[in-house]
Every structure is written in structure tokens, then in C-alpha cells.
Design a protein around this motif. Structure first.
Motif: not given
Length: 634
Positions: A33, A35, A109, A112-113, A116, A226, A228, A458
Motif C-alpha cells: 500500500l 501509505t 491510513e 482505511e485503504t 476500500e 484505489t 493507494k 473507489p
């Protein structure tokens, strides 16, 4: 879609009917990810060069028992290899990576990703997420375990061959980056350790190699949607679980390229089929595996470099009789890999360079007379084979015992195991499959209660392509390049800040690519560099034509701001008077050509004008003034 495919088996092409074989496959997708900070500390998620390390330390790892007092078999085998692990630490890593400080709370973070991603796969988040420890003693984690958290379960994706269920979605910490082998063990880098990693495991719903590839591509598209996730080599890895009806579950680790997945599945199905056929033939021969024997005396005067070298160092030659295995140890079970290769892989895990077996001898300096003496010494008949290892006595004994255990597994067919993916689409033995004893609770990190209600779903990349065409008037090809490209999040940001979408898209997908091909170090450009250059264009301080030149300057001198670089390089926008002066100069130098050709001279002179202005003027203005000056003189 037909399930009949062509695959390699026993060194020849043969048809595989996957329905008839009972092929079952599943995927595990691991994606880093993007982040700002790591999963259990505040260190940045940036990759460093090993030369930037400012300290090192070493560790020796061993497996621990689970809460039930059990030791995982895979971890136990890994620990039998005595190795020292050296770690490179940086000013961007901390004591958490070094396992000298407890982990912090789970990164918000990253959580949260992952939620999603769960929405995109119609998954149900757990009520409470508990961090677990997964034993890993190969040195890739300083602690001897990897922290892993179940976030969501029970999802689904669609493929052209039917739905594929998503079993679970895990949030994990990435392992340390392997730098190189050392004389004493392995050197790792801590820059990667702790980067948030999502693991997506499918159900065993995949029944053809093509469906495996399509499912992986679908998951990859959802992850990139996403905006991300990290992009680039090593940021995504695929593991594949494969079995056939008469075979066994085999986990294949480290498939780096998405395009290799169907070949991996195809080759593994063929390999398992060959092993099943070998099992049946060995049963017909009433084959068996004998006891390990010391056969050093047979090679007392050998001219073989490998065997002689081991004996001259005080080592030994250890062997095992493989009754009924003649011609089978050398049989190909995958392209350029034989049953003997499998035995050798197991021997290598214990420090040996490999094995010799009678299906390939005489060779490697071993004479026909030595083979005959070896057969006589152990009582091998014409239908029997024999495998040997030459090394230090302890290594030779452990290695030949491992090879003998693999030969015994051949009597049963396909062993359950973890294998590593090779670049050519084949696989190699790594270790046994891990069991339940591998996992136990992490007591240093409190559980969290995922709340998907505050996480927006997303926009899919396919939907972005359509929106970019409709909203920004981008062509289909350019819209697709931007949506699927690694700069998509930056495109969204700069367009929201008022940058012309076409300028942003062509800069990110065309200009940067062209500069890279010209050996400009574009990897030194940050998102701030690029956004600032585009803002200068939008404000009229830099013409479109100056973008490549300014990006080149910033790539070579990344400590400068866009404004500083533009001023130092003289790339600010020229006013109309300066542009006209430059155009008049070009026309006057080419007055004879203009008189003869008139407006037909325009194309050649346009290039000369742009070169004279060095990207300081907008092309439309240069074109307008050049036409005016040519018309005056034509």
C-alpha cells in the motif's frame, strides 16, 4: 471456453484436459500500500539504497511454540539451516523494525485503504480485527514472525468462466528486503520491513490456467482503482495454490509477473500428472527406498573434481539405494527438471551442492568402473538406482537423508509443499506447507473495530476511463493510459487544482516517457516537481513547449524548485516583442528561401524559431508571428 490446453510433460507436448485432471487453483495476491508511514510505526515507506545504511546488526532466529505447544513444520525445517542474518538500518528506520521497541497501533491510513479494497470485492469486514503473529524464521523479519490481521471475508469477483470467491483479506507488514547472500548467511535491508501489505486470498474456485490469469488481472485492476497502492517491480507478488484430483495442494510462492500465472498453473498441473504416473509405475515395480550408507571407499581414487574435493577436505560420500527407480530418477517432470532435480533441491536445503544419481552416471568425472563398483557395493540390480552426496560428513548425511525422504514421497505421488517460482515458469522446492501452529496472537497491539461506513467506495479504473473521456474530453487511448498508469492519483490532484487535463495527461504519460527514453533521470522527479511545472504553464509563466526542458533541469538538479530552475535556465515565458524579434531574425537569415518558397518554407523555419526561443514561447504565438513575417516578404 474449452479446458483443453497444450502443456509440457515428460519433455514432450501433451494435451491436458483440466476437467479430467480435476484442476483446482487459488490465488494469494500480495500488494504494498502507498501509505505515508509504515504499519506499526511512523517511519516513511521509502526504499533506500543499501549504501545509505548508517548501521548494521546481526541476529540468529529459531522457531517458537504455539499456544498449544506445537512447532510449525515449515519453520522447523527452515531453522535446521544454521545461518546468521545481517540487517542494514537507516535514518529512515527505527527500533520497531529492529524489534527493540514494541509495535505501535495499526496505521489508520492502511486500514482505511484495505476497507476500500474490501468494498470493491463485496467483502464483509470483521467486527473486531486482531493482530496475529505468523512464524517466519528465514530472516526476513527481525522478530522471527510477521504480523498479520484479518480485515474482511467472503467476497467475490467475476471472470468469463464464472465467479471466483474471495476467502479473506489480510493487512500485513511487508518483510525485509533480501540484499545478498553472505559467507555466514543472508543480508537484509530494513527499508521495506513494515510497509503495509494487503493479502487477498481467493477460494479454490479456479479451474483453468486462463481463469487464474483473468482473476489475477481483475484483482490487480481493483487494487489500482484505489489509487493507494505502490507501483513498480517488487510491489506486488502473486502466490498460486494448485492441485489436481490425484495430486496434492502445492503453494507456489513469488510469482513476480502477472503474465506468468497461467504458465505456472499449466506447468504445475503437468508436473503433478507426471508425478502421479511415476507413483503408479513405482508401485508396479514394487519400488522402495533403502537405508543411507557410507560409500566413501568406492571413490578412494576418484578423478571426479566434486567428489575428490569433498574427500580431500575430510568429507564423505553418502548414498541411498532406490530400488526399482532405474530410469525414473532422470525422468523429466517439467521442462528441464527431473525427479532427480527434486531430490537435489531437498539435499541443497541442508548445505550440499546437489546429488549424483545413476540415471545420469557415468558423468562429472565419475567413471563407468566406479558406477559398477557402487552398484556392487550396495547390491543394486539392473532395475535399481542409487543417489549419492559428497560433502562434509555431517552435511552429506543430512542431505542424503533429505533426498531419501523425497524419494519415499515419490512412492506416494505428489507431496504437499511450498515451492518457489522460477523465471522460466517452472518451480523449485522451498519447504513443507505451513500449518496452524504457525499463527498465534500478538499481545503488543490492541484490536481495532473496522468501520466501513465512513469509507467511500473507489471509482473503478474502467469507470475512470469513461469519465476522463466525457468530463475532460481525452481520447480513449490517452484516457486509458492515465487511468491505468502509476501517475493517476497525481493527475486527479492537478486537474482538481485547475490544470488543463490534456496538458496534465500528455505530460504524465507522454513527456515523462520520452524523457526516460532520452536517459533523463525522471525517477528523481517528485510529484511536487511535476505539479509545480504544470502550475507555471497554467499561470502563463511557462509555455507548453518549455515543459520538457524544465522537467529535464529538475530531474538533473532535484533540489531546486520549479521556479528556481526556470529562472536559472532562462525558461520563463517570452513576451510578444521578444518572440517577434526572434522570428524576424530567423526569417531574415533565410530571406532567399522565403522569397523562393513563400509559405512552403513555414515548416522548416518553424522548427528553427522554436529552437532559437528554447522553449520560452508558446507554439501558437510563434506560428502566428512567423506566418505574418513570411507573408510580408513573399
Amino acid at each position: 471456453m474449452s479446458t483443453r490446453e497444450t502443456a509440457s510433460g515428460s519433455g514432450a507436448e501433451s494435451d491436458l484436459d483440466y476437467d479430467d485432471l480435476g484442476l483446482v487453483a487459488g490465488l494469494e495476491i500480495h500488494q504494498q500500500l502507498d501509505t505515508a508511514t509504515k504499519l506499526f510505526c511512523q517511519c516513511p515507506t521509502e526504499i533506500r539504497e543499501p549504501e545509505a545504511a548508517d548501521r548494521t546488526f546481526t541476529r540468529y532466529l529459531h522457531p517458537t511454540r504455539s499456544e498449544l505447544g506445537e512447532i510449525d513444520e515449515a519453520a522447523l525445517e527452515e531453522s535446521r539451516v544454521d545461518r546468521e542474518f545481517e540487517y542494514l538500518a537507516y535514518d529512515s528506520t527505527c527500533l520497531v523494525e529492529e524489534d527493540d521497541e514494541p509495535p505501535h497501533e495499526l496505521d489508520a491510513e492502511a486500514l482505511e485503504t484495505v476497507l476500500e479494497i474490501a468494498q470493491l470485492m463485496d467483502m464483509s469486514p470483521v467486527d473486531q480485527a486482531h493482530v496475529m503473529r505468523k512464524i517466519v524464521v528465514d530472516g526476513s523479519n527481525t522478530s522471527g514472525f510477521q504480523r498479520s490481521t484479518l480485515i474482511a471475508t467472503d467476497g467475490e469477483i467475476e471472470t468469463s468462466e464464472g465467479a471466483v470467491g474471495i476467502e479473506d483479506l489480510m493487512l500485513e507488514e511487508e518483510s525485509a528486503q533480501r540484499v545478498e547472500e553472505t559467507d555466514d548467511g543472508v543480508r537484509y535491508s530494513l527499508d521495506r520491513l513494515g510497509i503495509p501489505l494487503v493479502e487477498i486470498g481467493t477460494k479454490p474456485d479456479i479451474s483453468t490456467p486462463e481463469q487464474a490469469l483473468e482473476a489475477a488481472e481483475r484483482i490487480g485492476m481493483l487494487l489500482r482503482s484505489t489509487g493507494k497502492v505502490k507501483r513498480g517491480l517488487g510491489t506486488i507478488r502473486q502466490d498460486v495454490n494448485v492441485s489436481i484430483a490425484d495430486g496434492a495442494r502445492v503453494e507456489i510462492k513469488g510469482v513476480q509477473s502477472l503474465d506468468d500465472i497461467d504458465d505456472i498453473v499449466r506447468t504445475e498441473a503437468a508436473r503433478q500428472r507426471e508425478l502421479v504416473e511415476i507413483r503408479e509405475e513405482l508401485a508396479e515395480r514394487d519400488a522402495s527406498v533403502g537405508d543411507v550408507q557410507d560409500v566413501t571407499d568406492v571413490f578412494e581414487d576418484t578423478e571426479s573434481g566434486v567428489i575428490g574435493g569433498a574427500l580431500n577436505s575430510g568429507g564423505a560420500v553418502m548414498g541411498v539405494l532406490l530400488s526399482g527407480f532405474d530410469g525414473i530418477v532422470g525422468r523429466e517432470i517439467a521442462p528441464d527438471r527431473r525427479l532427480g532435480t527434486e531430490l537435489s533441491d531437498h539435499a541443497k536445503r541442508h548445505g550440499a551442492g546437489g546429488i549424483f544419481h545413476t540415471d545420469e552416471l557415468p558423468a562429472y568425472g565419475v567413471t563407468e568402473a566406479e558406477v559398477a563398483a557402487l552398484r556392487e557395493a550396495v547390491g543394486a540390480g539392473p532395475d535399481d538406482a542409487f543417489a549419492i552426496v559428497a560433502a562434509d560428513t555431517d552435511v552429506a548425511e543430512a542431505a542424503i537423508e533429505a533426498a531419501a525422504e523425497r524419494a519415499e514421497a515419490a512412492l506416494e505421488g505428489v507431496p504437499e509443499e511450498t515451492r518457489g517460482a522460477n523465471d522460466d515458469g517452472t518451480t523449485r522446492y522451498l519447504r513443507p506447507l505451513p500449518g496452524a501452529a504457525r499463527m498465534y496472537p500478538e499481545t503488543d497491539v490492541p484490536p481495532v473495530e473496522p468501520d466501513p461506513s465512513e469509507v467511500p467506495e473507489p471509482e473503478l479504473l474502467t469507470e475512470k476511463v469513461e469519465r476522463y473521456q466525457d468530463e475532460f474530453d481525452l481520447g480513449e487511448g490517452l484516457a486509458e493510459q492515465v487511468a491505468y498508469g502509476k501517475h493517476m492519483p497525481l493527475f486527479e490532484v492537478v486537474v482538481a487544482d485547475g490544470i488543463d487535463p490534456t496538458l496534465a495527461a500528455t505530460t504524465l504519460e507522454s513527456t515523462l516517457t520520452e524523457l526516460r527514453r532520452d536517459d533523463v533521470p525522471v525517477e528523481a522527479l517528485t510529484e511536487t516537481h511535476i505539479a509545480s511545472v504544470l502550475q507555471l504553464v497554467e499561470s502563463g509563466e511557462l509555455p507548453n513547449e518549455g515543459v520538457p526542458d524544465l522537467l529535464t533541469v529538475l530531474a538533473e538538479e532535484p533540489d531546486q524548485t520549479a521556479e528556481e530552475a526556470a529562472e536559472d535556465a532562462g525558461l520563463g515565458g517570452a513576451d510578444e516583442a521578444e518572440v517577434r524579434e526572434a522570428v524576424v531574425g530567423v526569417v531574415e537569415r533565410n530571406e532567399e528561401q522565403v522569397a523562393e518558397e513563400g509559405m512552403q518554407a513555414f515548416s522548416g523555419l518553424m522548427g528553427e524559431c522554436m529552437g532559437a526561443l528554447r522553449g520560452k514561447a508558446d507554439g501558437d504565438l510563434v506560428s502566428q508571428l512567423l506566418r505574418e513575417e513570411i507573408q510580408k516578404r513573399a
